[in-house]
Scaffold this motif. Sequence first.
Motif, short mmCIF file in Angstrom:
data_model
loop_
_atom_site.label_atom_id
_atom_site.label_comp_id
_atom_site.label_asym_id
_atom_site.label_seq_id
_atom_site.Cartn_x
_atom_site.Cartn_y
_atom_site.Cartn_z
N ARG A 62 5.96 15.58 -3.49
CA ARG A 62 5.43 14.23 -3.65
C ARG A 62 4.41 14.30 -4.79
NH1 ARG A 62 2.92 9.42 -4.46
NH2 ARG A 62 2.48 8.17 -2.58
N LEU A 75 2.62 4.76 6.11
CA LEU A 75 2.44 5.86 5.16
C LEU A 75 2.65 7.19 5.87
CD1 LEU A 75 -0.77 4.64 3.24
CD2 LEU A 75 1.65 4.19 2.71
N ASP A 124 1.05 11.22 1.60
CA ASP A 124 0.56 10.12 0.76
C ASP A 124 -0.96 10.14 0.63
OD1 ASP A 124 3.15 8.99 0.32
OD2 ASP A 124 3.06 8.03 2.29
N ARG A 149 -3.29 -0.92 -4.29
CA ARG A 149 -2.20 -0.22 -3.58
C ARG A 149 -2.64 1.06 -2.87
NH1 ARG A 149 1.78 2.44 -8.18
NH2 ARG A 149 0.29 3.86 -9.13
N TYR A 207 0.15 1.21 8.06
CA TYR A 207 0.73 0.82 6.77
C TYR A 207 2.07 1.51 6.49
CZ TYR A 207 -3.44 -1.74 5.29
OH TYR A 207 -4.47 -2.66 5.17
N THR A 233 0.85 -1.19 0.00
CA THR A 233 0.00 0.00 0.00
C THR A 233 0.89 1.24 0.00
OG1 THR A 233 -1.74 -1.16 1.21
CG2 THR A 233 -1.76 1.24 1.32
N ASN A 234 0.60 2.19 -0.91
CA ASN A 234 1.47 3.36 -0.98
C ASN A 234 0.74 4.70 -0.90
OD1 ASN A 234 0.35 3.75 -3.52
ND2 ASN A 234 2.30 3.78 -4.63
N LYS A 235 -0.58 4.66 -0.69
CA LYS A 235 -1.30 5.93 -0.59
C LYS A 235 -2.69 5.71 -0.03
CE LYS A 235 -1.12 6.79 -5.07
NZ LYS A 235 -0.67 5.50 -5.66
#
Length: 377
Positions: A234, A187, A191, A151, A185, A69-71
């Motif tokens: 970002r 993050l 994000d 993700r 997660y 997971t990225n966001k």
Amino acid sequence: MHFDHPELDRRTLLRAGLGAAAVAVVGSELAFPAAAQAAPGADLDWIISCDEWGARPPADPLSISAIATNKIIVHHMAFPNSTDYSEEHAKQLARDCQNLHLDVNHWSDTGQHFTVSRGGYVLEGRHGSLERLQAGDRQMISAHCPGENGRAIGIENEGTYVTETPPQQLLDALVKLCTTVCEQYGLHAHDIFGHWDFRATLCPGAMFYREFPALRRRVFAKLGTDLADVPARRWPDIWRFVGGPVVRVAQYLLTFRGYTVPVTGVFDAATVAAVQDWQARNNIPVDIDATLTAPTWETLAPELDKEATGIPVSAVQFMLNSKGYADVAITGEYDYETKKALKDLQKLHGLDPNGIVSTTTWCALVGGVVRQSFQVD
């Protein structure tokens, strides 16, 4: 409510070589890998589970994503702005949403991972999301945003926020939920994105989106993040499996750089080839999925002064207009309304409201997050 296809990510991730290790979920019984059995111990009792709000079982087997997971992607539900802030209303909201997704959209289950009511109640959406959050290693494959369903944690917020701001109870609960998701997660506040950063949609609504810099700042403060750990920029990591306004801006910029690509917001084969060629020509690692990585964005987007004209200015105007600045027309001329809107956006993100489109302003404009936005009091 959004009509995104729930199966897209499984197909695209497999094509990209990323989905080989998805874990099967049958009905509401989850088959977790052994490594995921030990939960970190976070207190999540304040989240109303599927069982507690009376969810129907999934119509089809669900899956756990095999990629990280990225966001977080934040949505509005495009439901009425109810004045019933009770817990029972929140539970009925979750049931209504699941019924829509199962019976009208014909999805396997509720599309999003979590739902926030206008009264500030947080509810589990897709079965397994709460248990995955507790484990904090992999998420349920969802149906809230094609290309991001494996993700990105999807959070739906009750209401419609094109012209109205969400109530404080909702915003407070969303801060708490986003903070918890980030903690579990791994993050960060930078994000957090909106649905329209990856899809052609009015969601999360222009007035809600204006709250995102403040939302991120509140999450940032609760996480205790050091400002030095925030990247200068970002950027939204758009890739060949997403679409929408940000893709269209990329196509404007590719056209400006000499590529023949249709400016449609559809990440087609010509756009993939152009992105990859640009990366190769600029000594940037060529991404198999044509992801617009930070170096790709930063070489592609030209800095514009207040005398600029042409395609890049049209790209700025298109994005401003799509984010609710209705008075901005796409003319390619850096006119008064364009400068006025741009200065407002710069203020919102803690930037000097000088009307000059620097690389950092480009990042904020296309839905990215800039370090300066966390320095605003």
